[in-house]
Write a protein that holds these residues in place. Structure first.
Motif, PDB file in Angstrom:
ATOM      1  N   ARG A 157      -1.274  10.766  13.864  1.00 23.52           N
ATOM      2  CA  ARG A 157      -1.355  11.231  12.479  1.00 23.52           C
ATOM      3  C   ARG A 157      -1.093  10.091  11.504  1.00 23.52           C
ATOM      4  N   VAL A 158      -0.025   9.339  11.736  1.00 24.34           N
ATOM      5  CA  VAL A 158       0.350   8.312  10.771  1.00 24.34           C
ATOM      6  C   VAL A 158      -0.527   7.076  10.889  1.00 24.34           C
ATOM      7  N   SER A 159      -0.977   6.749  12.107  1.00 28.22           N
ATOM      8  CA  SER A 159      -1.808   5.552  12.257  1.00 28.22           C
ATOM      9  C   SER A 159      -3.169   5.749  11.600  1.00 28.22           C
ATOM     10  N   GLY A 160      -3.647   6.980  11.559  1.00 26.37           N
ATOM     11  CA  GLY A 160      -4.917   7.230  10.885  1.00 26.37           C
ATOM     12  C   GLY A 160      -4.834   6.977   9.391  1.00 26.37           C
ATOM     13  N   ALA A 161      -3.666   7.261   8.809  1.00 24.27           N
ATOM     14  CA  ALA A 161      -3.493   7.082   7.369  1.00 24.27           C
ATOM     15  C   ALA A 161      -2.988   5.695   6.996  1.00 24.27           C
ATOM     16  N   LEU A 162      -2.132   5.128   7.840  1.00 27.89           N
ATOM     17  CA  LEU A 162      -1.476   3.862   7.506  1.00 27.89           C
ATOM     18  C   LEU A 162      -1.992   2.681   8.310  1.00 27.89           C
ATOM     19  N   ARG A 163      -2.759   2.941   9.351  1.00 28.66           N
ATOM     20  CA  ARG A 163      -3.317   1.911  10.232  1.00 28.66           C
ATOM     21  C   ARG A 163      -2.194   1.008  10.763  1.00 28.66           C
ATOM     22  N   GLY A 164      -2.341  -0.305  10.633  1.00 26.44           N
ATOM     23  CA  GLY A 164      -1.371  -1.221  11.220  1.00 26.44           C
ATOM     24  C   GLY A 164       0.006  -1.162  10.593  1.00 26.44           C
ATOM     25  N   ASP A 165       0.115  -0.585   9.393  1.00 25.88           N
ATOM     26  CA  ASP A 165       1.418  -0.483   8.741  1.00 25.88           C
ATOM     27  C   ASP A 165       2.293   0.610   9.349  1.00 25.88           C
TER      28      ASP A 165
ATOM     29  N   ARG B 187       0.860  -1.197   0.000  1.00 28.15           N
ATOM     30  CA  ARG B 187       0.000   0.000   0.000  1.00 28.15           C
ATOM     31  C   ARG B 187       0.888   1.236   0.000  1.00 28.15           C
ATOM     32  N   PRO B 188       0.666   2.160  -0.914  1.00 27.61           N
ATOM     33  CA  PRO B 188       1.535   3.339  -0.997  1.00 27.61           C
ATOM     34  C   PRO B 188       1.368   4.252   0.219  1.00 27.61           C
TER      35      PRO B 188
ATOM     36  N   ALA C  31       1.549  11.108   0.243  1.00 28.84           N
ATOM     37  CA  ALA C  31       2.616  12.114   0.238  1.00 28.84           C
ATOM     38  C   ALA C  31       2.578  12.991   1.482  1.00 28.84           C
ATOM     39  N   ASP C  32       1.365  13.303   1.972  1.00 31.94           N
ATOM     40  CA  ASP C  32       1.269  14.214   3.114  1.00 31.94           C
ATOM     41  C   ASP C  32       1.585  13.546   4.447  1.00 31.94           C
ATOM     42  N   VAL C  33       1.847  12.235   4.420  1.00 31.63           N
ATOM     43  CA  VAL C  33       2.141  11.493   5.651  1.00 31.63           C
ATOM     44  C   VAL C  33       3.637  11.211   5.773  1.00 31.63           C
TER      45      VAL C  33
END
Length: 295
Positions: free
Chosen positions: A170-178, A66-67, A70-72
């Motif tokens: 911030r990052v967990s909202g966009a990437l979840r478990g990754d 999963r890409p 850019a804003d993360v």
């Protein structure tokens, strides 16, 4: 009792067992890591553990499928840097003070996030218990037995854990478990030069790599998997309550693996912090989710 009730009770027991097994695994990993300090130093083993844990998490999660938006990317780098600094600091604390005490001080970081903005009387009770426990551990007296520098490193790790939670949102909202896998990879890239500078080529000797891999499995890969299962089965307050036992299990691992013995006063201090952490998990309203920082 109905079959559904029995199944529900079984799920709770399985979840509780998974959390306790996770804490035991994580703390045993930290205790075994401390045995390598004379060989590669605290910076060396911290860098090696993060590097190997990053590889394991990347293989486990396969986040490249999963890409990354850019804003993360910049928040993700800050998240990884916070994770790297937190691990470097806590391993420096482990090198100077007992495991259980270092973890008790470190857990005050996320506890402060939970209690920030608390208004009810019982919340101030937990805050008071945490402050008392921390004051009992700080080397403020002339007869203090703890290394002041070790305590400073543990306090720094606590601050980083709090920052880790805030940046992780911030990052967990966009990437979840990754998010953890990418964050650990970023941390590995940042800390590996530090480890190589302090440990040199000995960091990659076969024996050190073998022990380092075991530590990475115990400290990150296995706890991460167990906690994912626990979170599926347990209510958030119960999960938080069980996590509050981390300093006690750390003290137990330190005693069993390293022969670390605590004074009665230090035991009371750890109990105060555990009570504050467990009590806040059960009673504080609208508390932000606390990520269990991989260490």
């Amino acid at each position: 009792m109905s079959r559904n009730g029995m199944n529900g009770q079984g799920a709770v027991l399985a979840g509780a067992g998974a959390v306790l097994a996770s804490l035991l695994s994580m703390n045993m990993g930290a205790a075994f890591a401390k045995t390598l300090f004379p060989v590669v130093g605290a910076y060396g083993i911290a860098a090696l553990r993060i590097f190997l844990a990053a590889i394991l998490l990347m293989l486990f999660r396969r986040p490249w499928r999963r890409p990354i938006p850019a804003d993360v990317r910049w928040p993700l780098l800050i998240y990884g840097a916070t994770l790297a600094l937190m691990n470097l600091l806590i391993y420096q604390a482990f090198a100077r003070i007992p495991l259980g005490i270092a973890m008790a001080i470190e857990v005050t970081g996320p506890l402060a996030i939970v209690l920030f903005g608390a208004r009810r009387p019982r919340d101030f009770l937990w805050l008071g218990a945490a402050v008392i426990g921390l004051l009992l551990l700080l080397p403020l007296r002339s007869d203090a037995v703890l290394d002041p520098l070790g305590v400073i490193f543990a306090v720094g790790a606590a601050a980083c854990w709090a920052l880790y939670i805030l940046t992780g949102k911030r990052v967990s909202g966009a990437l979840r478990g990754d998010a953890v896998a990418w964050g650990m990879l970023a941390a590995a890239i940042l800390v590996l030069p530090v480890g190589l500078t302090h440990a040199g080529a000995s960091l990659f000797s076969p024996w050190v790599l073998m022990v380092g891999l075991a530590i990475a499995l115990l400290s990150s890969a296995l706890p991460y998997s167990l906690e994912m299962e626990a979170m599926r089965r347990l209510p958030a307050p119960v999960f938080g309550l069980l996590l509050s036992a981390a300093p006690a299990i750390g003290a137990l691992a330190g005693f069993v693996v390293l022969g670390e013995r605590l004074t009665v006063l230090q035991g009371v201090a750890i109990f105060c912090i555990i009570a504050a952490s467990g009590g806040s998990a059960l009673t504080v309203r609208h508390a932000p989710a606390i990520e269990d920082a991989p260490q």
